[in-house]
Design an enzyme around this catalytic site. Sequence first.
Site, PDB file in Angstrom:
ATOM      1  N   TYR A  20      67.731   7.960  50.466  1.00 40.70           N
ATOM      2  CA  TYR A  20      66.371   8.042  49.896  1.00 40.70           C
ATOM      3  C   TYR A  20      65.814   6.636  49.670  1.00 40.70           C
ATOM      4  O   TYR A  20      64.628   6.475  49.404  1.00 40.70           O
ATOM      5  CB  TYR A  20      66.337   8.788  48.558  1.00 40.70           C
ATOM      6  CG  TYR A  20      66.739  10.242  48.599  1.00 40.70           C
ATOM      7  CD1 TYR A  20      66.951  10.899  49.804  1.00 40.70           C
ATOM      8  CD2 TYR A  20      66.912  10.966  47.424  1.00 40.70           C
ATOM      9  CE1 TYR A  20      67.333  12.226  49.830  1.00 40.70           C
ATOM     10  CE2 TYR A  20      67.286  12.289  47.441  1.00 40.70           C
ATOM     11  CZ  TYR A  20      67.506  12.923  48.648  1.00 40.70           C
ATOM     12  OH  TYR A  20      67.881  14.234  48.657  1.00 40.70           O
TER      13      TYR A  20
ATOM     14  N   HIS B 103      76.288  14.184  51.967  1.00 44.27           N
ATOM     15  CA  HIS B 103      74.897  14.630  52.118  1.00 44.27           C
ATOM     16  C   HIS B 103      74.743  15.765  53.146  1.00 44.27           C
ATOM     17  O   HIS B 103      74.063  16.754  52.894  1.00 44.27           O
ATOM     18  CB  HIS B 103      74.034  13.424  52.512  1.00 44.27           C
ATOM     19  CG  HIS B 103      72.597  13.552  52.121  1.00 44.27           C
ATOM     20  ND1 HIS B 103      71.821  12.472  51.772  1.00 44.27           N
ATOM     21  CD2 HIS B 103      71.778  14.624  52.023  1.00 44.27           C
ATOM     22  CE1 HIS B 103      70.596  12.886  51.472  1.00 44.27           C
ATOM     23  NE2 HIS B 103      70.549  14.182  51.622  1.00 44.27           N
TER      24      HIS B 103
HETATM   25  N1  LIG Z   1      70.623  17.544  49.776  1.00 43.26           N
HETATM   26  C1  LIG Z   1      69.601  17.519  50.605  1.00 43.26           C
HETATM   27  O1  LIG Z   1      69.784  17.535  51.845  1.00 43.26           O
HETATM   28  C2  LIG Z   1      68.196  17.481  50.063  1.00 43.26           C
HETATM   29  C3  LIG Z   1      67.113  17.709  50.916  1.00 43.26           C
HETATM   30  C4  LIG Z   1      65.819  17.678  50.368  1.00 43.26           C
HETATM   31  C5  LIG Z   1      65.639  17.441  49.009  1.00 43.26           C
HETATM   32  N2  LIG Z   1      66.726  17.184  48.196  1.00 43.26           N
HETATM   33  C6  LIG Z   1      66.543  16.909  46.733  1.00 43.26           C
HETATM   34  O2  LIG Z   1      65.818  17.978  46.166  1.00 43.26           O
HETATM   35  C7  LIG Z   1      64.709  17.450  45.427  1.00 43.26           C
HETATM   36  C8  LIG Z   1      63.582  18.454  45.343  1.00 43.26           C
HETATM   37  O3  LIG Z   1      63.096  18.789  46.629  1.00 43.26           O
HETATM   38  P1  LIG Z   1      61.689  18.295  47.192  1.00 43.26           P
HETATM   39  O4  LIG Z   1      61.295  17.058  46.511  1.00 43.26           O
HETATM   40  O5  LIG Z   1      61.852  18.241  48.657  1.00 43.26           O
HETATM   41  O6  LIG Z   1      60.692  19.514  46.912  1.00 43.26           O
HETATM   42  P2  LIG Z   1      60.297  20.423  45.656  1.00 43.26           P
HETATM   43  O7  LIG Z   1      60.888  19.908  44.401  1.00 43.26           O
HETATM   44  O8  LIG Z   1      60.521  21.842  46.035  1.00 43.26           O
HETATM   45  O9  LIG Z   1      58.725  20.229  45.650  1.00 43.26           O
HETATM   46  C9  LIG Z   1      58.129  19.000  45.339  1.00 43.26           C
HETATM   47  C10 LIG Z   1      56.626  19.150  45.544  1.00 43.26           C
HETATM   48  O10 LIG Z   1      56.115  20.143  44.636  1.00 43.26           O
HETATM   49  C11 LIG Z   1      55.104  19.575  43.813  1.00 43.26           C
HETATM   50  N3  LIG Z   1      55.262  20.119  42.452  1.00 43.26           N
HETATM   51  C12 LIG Z   1      56.300  19.936  41.609  1.00 43.26           C
HETATM   52  N4  LIG Z   1      56.125  20.638  40.465  1.00 43.26           N
HETATM   53  C13 LIG Z   1      54.938  21.273  40.596  1.00 43.26           C
HETATM   54  C14 LIG Z   1      54.205  22.141  39.744  1.00 43.26           C
HETATM   55  N5  LIG Z   1      54.679  22.493  38.552  1.00 43.26           N
HETATM   56  N6  LIG Z   1      53.005  22.611  40.192  1.00 43.26           N
HETATM   57  C15 LIG Z   1      52.527  22.263  41.410  1.00 43.26           C
HETATM   58  N7  LIG Z   1      53.189  21.442  42.279  1.00 43.26           N
HETATM   59  C16 LIG Z   1      54.378  20.951  41.860  1.00 43.26           C
HETATM   60  C17 LIG Z   1      55.326  18.068  43.839  1.00 43.26           C
HETATM   61  O11 LIG Z   1      54.093  17.419  43.647  1.00 43.26           O
HETATM   62  P3  LIG Z   1      53.891  15.959  43.014  1.00 43.26           P
HETATM   63  O12 LIG Z   1      55.123  15.130  43.318  1.00 43.26           O
HETATM   64  O13 LIG Z   1      52.662  15.455  43.671  1.00 43.26           O
HETATM   65  O14 LIG Z   1      53.715  16.125  41.541  1.00 43.26           O
HETATM   66  C18 LIG Z   1      55.881  17.860  45.247  1.00 43.26           C
HETATM   67  O15 LIG Z   1      54.840  17.795  46.200  1.00 43.26           O
HETATM   68  C19 LIG Z   1      64.378  16.161  46.195  1.00 43.26           C
HETATM   69  O16 LIG Z   1      63.529  15.293  45.470  1.00 43.26           O
HETATM   70  C20 LIG Z   1      65.756  15.625  46.437  1.00 43.26           C
HETATM   71  O17 LIG Z   1      66.242  14.975  45.260  1.00 43.26           O
HETATM   72  C21 LIG Z   1      67.991  17.217  48.712  1.00 43.26           C
END
Ligand SMILES: NC(=O)c1ccc[n+]([C@@H]2O[C@H](COP(=O)([O-])OP(=O)(O)OC[C@H]3O[C@@H](n4cnc5c(N)ncnc54)[C@H](OP(=O)(O)O)[C@@H]3O)[C@@H](O)[C@H]2O)c1
Length: 276
Positions: free
Chosen positions: A50, A108
């Site tokens: 990241y 990962h």
């Molecule tokens: N292990 C893996 O392979 C892997 C892969 C992908 C992700 N991850 C981890 O999982 C975490 C979460 O996944 P993600 O970041 O991909 O997606 P997510 O948490 O499902 O969604 C994030 C998105 O949703 C929006 N959001 C968050 N809360 C909200 C709410 N209450 N109302 C409206 N919109 C909202 C955010 O907007 P804003 O930011 O604009 O507020 C952002 O655009 C990542 O940050 C990472 O740490 C791990």
Amino acid sequence: MTIPTRDLNDKNSIPALGFGTYKLWGDEGVDAIQSAIDVGYRLLDTALNYDNEKEVAEAMQRSGVPREEFFVTTKLPGRFHGYEETLKGFEESRVNLGLDYIDLYLIHWPMPRLDRFVDSFKAMAKLQAEGLIRSIGVSNFTTVHLDRVINETGITPAVNQIELHPYFPQGPLRSYHDAHGITTQSWTPLARQRSPFKEERVLAVANAHGVTSSQAILRWHIELGSIPIPKSAHRSFQEENAKVFDFKLTPEEIASISSMETGRLWGGDPDTNEEL
Ligand SMILES: NC(=O)c1ccc[n+]([C@@H]2O[C@H](COP(=O)([O-])OP(=O)(O)OC[C@H]3O[C@@H](n4cnc5c(N)ncnc54)[C@H](OP(=O)(O)O)[C@@H]3O)[C@@H](O)[C@H]2O)c1
């Protein structure tokens, strides 16, 4: 706000909800992570890939919260698969984070073409024995990969962090986790850009409890026994997402959200996806 904790299979405890940090970079990223810490998040999820471990470290330092209150997760990328390589990759993350130990270290992606994830897990067990990692786990592993790790190392990973959201509830893999005492973590718990917030079934559950769609979905993860790690750059969303511990869903509501299943959203098939 205090987020409750739960136990892992190695007797360490982990927050029941975490904060995802993917794409939080630079000063804005540090501010967003610091805001999440201020709201009450203690589980911070990052990865060497990241490219923001330094931002996480900076936010932790600026917060003034004692190190032992945090639960820091980071992840081993594909280019460091292998025993010796894992020791090096881990050290790079540990230095970036400026920490004596990491709370949870994950592989990962399994990258089965390389066939080195078992060696990596053995190296992680050594680092755990040395006190440099508290809990060791994996990410994006299927039951086949998990069977190999368990059979070839004699150690059951504490966590498997997987794609999990209303469009991909991962029933069979969660059952395997439950049978083996592995804690499930949900990445992309809110399904990122294909937002399920306006789906009728989500709105019905949210309205019944007087909560938002995001809260209904995050509570659904918790009811499934998983730890969601939502990311948000905005304090109002961070606060909203953490308020999911004062209501419960009925079995029918849980089943209704699970029935939205369509499959993976990003084509990240663990058997073929490669992230070096
Ligand atoms: N292990 C893996 O392979 C892997 C892969 C992908 C992700 N991850 C981890 O999982 C975490 C979460 O996944 P993600 O970041 O991909 O997606 P997510 O948490 O499902 O969604 C994030 C998105 O949703 C929006 N959001 C968050 N809360 C909200 C709410 N209450 N109302 C409206 N919109 C909202 C955010 O907007 P804003 O930011 O604009 O507020 C952002 O655009 C990542 O940050 C990472 O740490 C791990």
